[in-house]
Design an enzyme around this catalytic site. Structure first.
Site, PDB file in Angstrom:
ATOM      1  N   SER A  76      18.064  66.956  69.753  1.00 26.32           N
ATOM      2  CA  SER A  76      18.352  65.890  70.705  1.00 26.32           C
ATOM      3  C   SER A  76      19.258  64.798  70.173  1.00 26.32           C
ATOM      4  CB  SER A  76      17.049  65.257  71.196  1.00 26.32           C
ATOM      5  OG  SER A  76      16.324  64.699  70.113  1.00 26.32           O
ATOM      6  N   HIS A  91      16.297  70.174  75.877  1.00 27.04           N
ATOM      7  CA  HIS A  91      17.681  69.803  76.211  1.00 27.04           C
ATOM      8  C   HIS A  91      18.566  71.008  76.521  1.00 27.04           C
ATOM      9  CE1 HIS A  91      17.013  65.581  75.062  1.00 27.04           C
ATOM     10  NE2 HIS A  91      16.210  66.098  74.146  1.00 27.04           N
ATOM     11  N   LYS A 145      14.462  66.254  82.526  1.00 26.75           N
ATOM     12  CA  LYS A 145      15.845  66.112  82.062  1.00 26.75           C
ATOM     13  C   LYS A 145      16.765  66.834  83.036  1.00 26.75           C
ATOM     14  CE  LYS A 145      14.491  65.325  77.273  1.00 26.75           C
ATOM     15  NZ  LYS A 145      13.030  65.247  77.502  1.00 26.75           N
TER      16      LYS A 145
END
Length: 384
Positions: free
Chosen positions: A178, A206, A238
């Site tokens: 990240s 992610h 996300k």
């Protein structure tokens, strides 16, 4: 005395350029933010596909609230597992190619649930040195022997695995790191897991929704099968644009987590309206090639625009584009200067990143435009 000690520690954080500052937005999540009465162009969000404000998700959430209410009322194993939760779990399993999936309230809670449920005393965890804090904490909770290998170093990991006499072995890694934006060597990690009879737990917070065909994640990006020793965690706050997380894997593994993952058992199930929104989100992720292509175009624009300047970008092939500065105070100074230009880019400092590697963490989303990126490039070039 106790309060004075805390204040002293806070003063030390301020002195060292490590004190964090929270800002309150007066606008929904998106590239254009309203903060403290100012309009800013934000490069802070992990809303990679720009789905957090997507009308289709809002409509699905509203319909879900009308049909199912706002709260679930209990934990999943008592009476809080509603039909939208069950449907979403099935969708996630099908989407990722695994036999089953299990919903969690957050990615942090998912990681804290997985590791201690699978390993404990007399076992060993082999973790990448740059893993997320949730993975580090999960290892500590498990009480297993902890072995950290240099970032992405398969040879070092192989030596540690070969020397281990642990009852059970578990390899633990982020898929997309990240703060660096780089990818774990997942094919090599899976090969080592097979060779040394180890679990491989992959945190794809992610990568899910962003990487791989139809956004199916980092495993799909590397064309890896849903192997029985693979345990896959993806977050839903996300790229998916809402909230929550899930773990996918072999049916027996998911059955075990359902019985033993404390962060699943002992917490109230997530809101059914969020599950309804996420069902709509999965459809948009699968159809989101245009959004993902825009991300890669914006990333290339940023990198090309800052080439041949003093700004050093890490070699990231993802939406996370870190600009390494080094010194904590200098990083804060640059972030503050950008803020004065109407550009909000977070300054990331230790302990989130290693000492001496403070950075600006530029997060791009499909909701950004080439004009947005051009503004950031122009501002940074003006400071070069």
């Amino acid at each position: 005395m106790i309060l004075e000690e805390l204040q002293s520690e806070l003063d030390h954080l301020q002195r060292d350029g490590l004190r964090r500052q929270r800002r309150t937005l007066a606008s929904p999540c998106g590239p254009e933010a309203r903060v403290d009465g100012r309009s800013l162009l934000s490069f802070c969000s992990n809303d990679y596909l720009g789905l957090a404000g997507e009308p289709a998700l809002v409509d699905a959430a509203c319909a879900g609230a009308r049909a199912w209410g706002v709260g679930s009322g209990a934990s999943h194993l008592v009476s809080g597992h509603l039909r939208p939760h069950a449907a979403l779990e099935q969708q996630l399993a099908t989407f990722t190619g695994f036999a089953r999936a299990l919903l969690f309230s957050t990615g942090y809670m998912a990681n804290l649930g997985i590791v201690p449920a699978l390993v404990g005393r007399c076992d060993a965890v082999f973790a990448d040195r740059l893993n997320h804090a949730s993975l580090i904490d999960a290892v500590q909770l498990s009480r297993a022997d902890s072995r950290r290998y240099p970032h992405g170093d398969l040879a070092a990991l192989e030596r540690l695995l070969a020397a281990s006499r642990a009852r059970r072995k578990l390899i633990l890694t982020d898929a997309v790191f990240s703060m660096d934006g780089d990818l774990a060597p997942l094919p090599g990690l899976l090969a080592l897991a097979e060779r040394f009879d180890a679990w491989l737990v992959v945190d794809d917070a992610h990568g899910f929704g962003v990487l791989g065909p139809q956004g199916r994640g980092s495993l799909a990006h590397f064309q890896l099968p849903a192997a029985r020793r693979l345990i896959y965690m993806g977050t839903l706050g996300k790229a998916a644009g809402a909230a929550g997380a899930f773990v996918a894997g072999d049916a027996t593994v998911i059955d075990w987590l359902e019985q033993r993952a404390r962060t699943y058992i002992f917490t109230t199930a997530g809101s059914p309206l969020v599950a309804c929104a996420l069902a709509a989100s999965l459809e948009l992720i699968a159809e989101g090639d245009t959004r993902r292509q825009r991300l890669w175009q914006l990333s290339a624009q940023l990198r090309e625009g800052l080439a041949a300047t003093r700004w050093r970008l890490l070699p990231s092939p993802t939406a996370i584009q870190p600009v390494i500065i080094g010194d904590n105070h200098e990083t804060l100074r640059v972030a503050a200067a950008l803020y004065e230009h109407g550009l909000w880019v977070p300054a990331i400092r230790p302990p989130t990143v290693p000492r001496g590697s403070a950075r600006l963490r530029v997060s791009l989303t499909a909701a950004h435009t080439p004009q947005h990126v051009a503004r950031l490039v122009d501002a940074l070039r003006g400071m070069a």
